[in-house]
Scaffold this motif. Structure first.
Motif, short mmCIF file in Angstrom:
data_model
loop_
_atom_site.label_atom_id
_atom_site.label_comp_id
_atom_site.label_asym_id
_atom_site.label_seq_id
_atom_site.Cartn_x
_atom_site.Cartn_y
_atom_site.Cartn_z
N PRO A 193 44.35 27.55 37.45
CA PRO A 193 44.74 26.15 37.63
C PRO A 193 43.57 25.21 37.38
CG PRO A 193 45.55 27.51 39.45
CD PRO A 193 44.61 28.37 38.65
N THR A 194 43.87 24.02 36.94
CA THR A 194 42.84 23.03 36.66
C THR A 194 42.03 22.72 37.92
OG1 THR A 194 44.26 22.03 34.98
CG2 THR A 194 42.40 20.72 35.77
N GLY A 195 40.71 22.91 37.83
CA GLY A 195 39.83 22.62 38.96
C GLY A 195 39.62 23.78 39.90
N ALA A 196 40.32 24.91 39.69
CA ALA A 196 40.22 26.06 40.61
C ALA A 196 39.27 27.10 40.04
CB ALA A 196 41.59 26.66 40.87
N ASP A 197 38.02 26.72 39.80
CA ASP A 197 37.02 27.67 39.33
C ASP A 197 36.66 28.63 40.45
OD1 ASP A 197 36.91 26.38 36.84
OD2 ASP A 197 35.41 24.95 37.58
N LEU A 198 36.56 29.92 40.12
CA LEU A 198 36.29 30.94 41.12
C LEU A 198 34.85 31.43 41.04
CD1 LEU A 198 39.47 33.22 40.90
CD2 LEU A 198 39.03 31.33 42.49
N ASN A 199 34.30 31.75 42.20
CA ASN A 199 33.05 32.50 42.28
C ASN A 199 33.44 33.97 42.19
OD1 ASN A 199 30.81 34.04 43.31
ND2 ASN A 199 29.98 32.16 44.19
N TRP A 200 33.24 34.57 41.02
CA TRP A 200 33.74 35.92 40.76
C TRP A 200 33.14 36.92 41.74
CZ3 TRP A 200 31.16 40.40 39.21
CH2 TRP A 200 31.97 41.46 38.80
N PHE A 201 31.85 36.80 42.05
CA PHE A 201 31.20 37.78 42.90
C PHE A 201 31.71 37.72 44.34
CE2 PHE A 201 27.65 39.29 45.57
CZ PHE A 201 27.50 40.56 45.03
N GLN A 202 32.14 36.56 44.80
CA GLN A 202 32.63 36.39 46.16
C GLN A 202 34.15 36.44 46.26
OE1 GLN A 202 30.90 32.90 47.97
NE2 GLN A 202 28.82 33.57 47.58
N SER A 203 34.84 36.72 45.17
CA SER A 203 36.29 36.84 45.16
C SER A 203 36.64 38.32 45.09
CB SER A 203 36.89 36.08 43.97
OG SER A 203 36.57 34.70 44.05
N LYS A 204 37.12 38.87 46.19
CA LYS A 204 37.23 40.33 46.31
C LYS A 204 38.63 40.77 46.73
CE LYS A 204 32.39 40.77 47.80
NZ LYS A 204 32.09 39.33 47.96
N THR A 205 38.93 42.03 46.44
CA THR A 205 40.16 42.69 46.89
C THR A 205 39.79 43.96 47.63
OG1 THR A 205 41.76 41.86 45.27
CG2 THR A 205 42.12 44.07 46.08
N VAL A 206 40.51 44.23 48.72
CA VAL A 206 40.43 45.51 49.42
C VAL A 206 41.84 46.06 49.55
CG1 VAL A 206 39.82 46.71 51.56
CG2 VAL A 206 38.36 44.86 50.71
N ASN A 207 42.06 47.25 49.03
CA ASN A 207 43.35 47.93 49.13
C ASN A 207 43.22 49.17 49.99
OD1 ASN A 207 44.42 46.09 47.22
ND2 ASN A 207 43.81 47.44 45.53
N ALA A 208 44.20 49.44 50.82
CA ALA A 208 44.30 50.69 51.55
C ALA A 208 45.67 51.28 51.26
CB ALA A 208 44.11 50.48 53.05
N THR A 209 45.71 52.43 50.58
CA THR A 209 46.97 52.98 50.08
C THR A 209 47.05 54.48 50.36
OG1 THR A 209 46.86 51.38 48.26
CG2 THR A 209 48.50 53.13 48.09
#
Length: 250
Positions: free
Chosen positions: A59-75
């Motif tokens: 989205p316009t203006g929603a720049d992400l900090n890639w290093f601080q944007s994380k996923t944790v999955n437990a499956t």
């Protein structure tokens, strides 16, 4: 102007949120079952994914900090052998915690007008006033059902040797929230967490793949579904790409 009484404020980050408690529980489970002497004799495997998130067509203006944007999955996965060639059909059931950190002092807000929800990316100062902002985050919690086709080089002991997997997963969004850390006029650290609907697609689906050896693997996941049901400007085709590592608990 934003009214703080409408939302929950936490002083000096002492309030633990649901995501941190859940991650602690699964971390303890992983540690408990990592020791060989304590591993239960179960037919499946508990897999933890740790990855970094990025958005395509953000989205316009929603720049992400890639290093601080994380996923944790437990499956929890269960292998169903297909013939004798080392192939398996592997369904699973799990949970996914996604975190996105905005890189330019923005956040997501939503409102309802004429019975329809609208979502916007707004500047923090426009929303909350002139404060000293530290971080602005978005959190999403999914319940997922993955399905993979795997090939194991060691057909007698799946937990050892080389393996590859390809498949996908579908998920249901359980909750979403924004969190802003800032300093108030007195210089005290504060945190604002707002759990709410933010226009995200409640259902998602995508492709995932793994390649690894023993209890370690590299994984990737790409959403084929649109991230937003009611997208902010520029977010009509937003999708998440996650790349990271996988660890098998037992």
């Amino acid at each position: 102007m934003y009214t703080f009484k409408k939302y929950y404020l936490c002083h000096r980050f002492k309030q633990r949120n649901y995501m941190k408690k859940s991650l602690l529980i699964f971390a303890l489970i992983f540690v408990a079952f990592s020791a060989k002497a304590q591993r239960p004799d179960l037919p499946g495997a508990l897999v933890f994914d740790f990855g970094f998130n990025s958005w395509s067509d953000k989205p316009t203006g929603a720049d992400l900090n890639w290093f601080q944007s994380k996923t944790v999955n437990a499956t929890y996965f269960y292998d169903l052998p297909i013939g004798k060639g080392g192939f398996t059909l592997t369904p699973g059931l799990g949970m996914s915690w996604e975190k996105y950190t905005f890189d330019n002092n923005t956040t997501l807000v939503s409102s309802i007008s004429n019975g329809q929800r609208t979502t916007e990316v707004v500047d923090l100062e426009d929303q909350f006033g002139s404060l000293s902002f530290d971080k602005s985050k978005l959190g999403l919690f999914y319940v997922d059902m993955p399905l993979e086709i795997r090939w194991y080089a060691n057909r007698d002991k799946y937990s050892r040797g080389f393996r590859v997997a390809a498949g996908g997963k579908v998920g249901v969004l359980y909750s979403s929230f924004t969190k802003v850390k800032f300093q108030d006029a007195l210089g005290d650290n504060r945190m604002l967490k707002d759990r709410k609907e933010l226009g995200f697609n409640r259902f998602r689906y995508g492709l995932q793949a793994r390649v690894g050896w023993g209890g370690f693997a590299i994984f990737s996941f790409y959403e084929l579904s649109d991230k937003f049901d009611n997208p902010p400007a520029g977010g009509a085709d937003t999708r998440t790409l996650t790349i990271g590592i996988s660890l098998t608990g037992f």
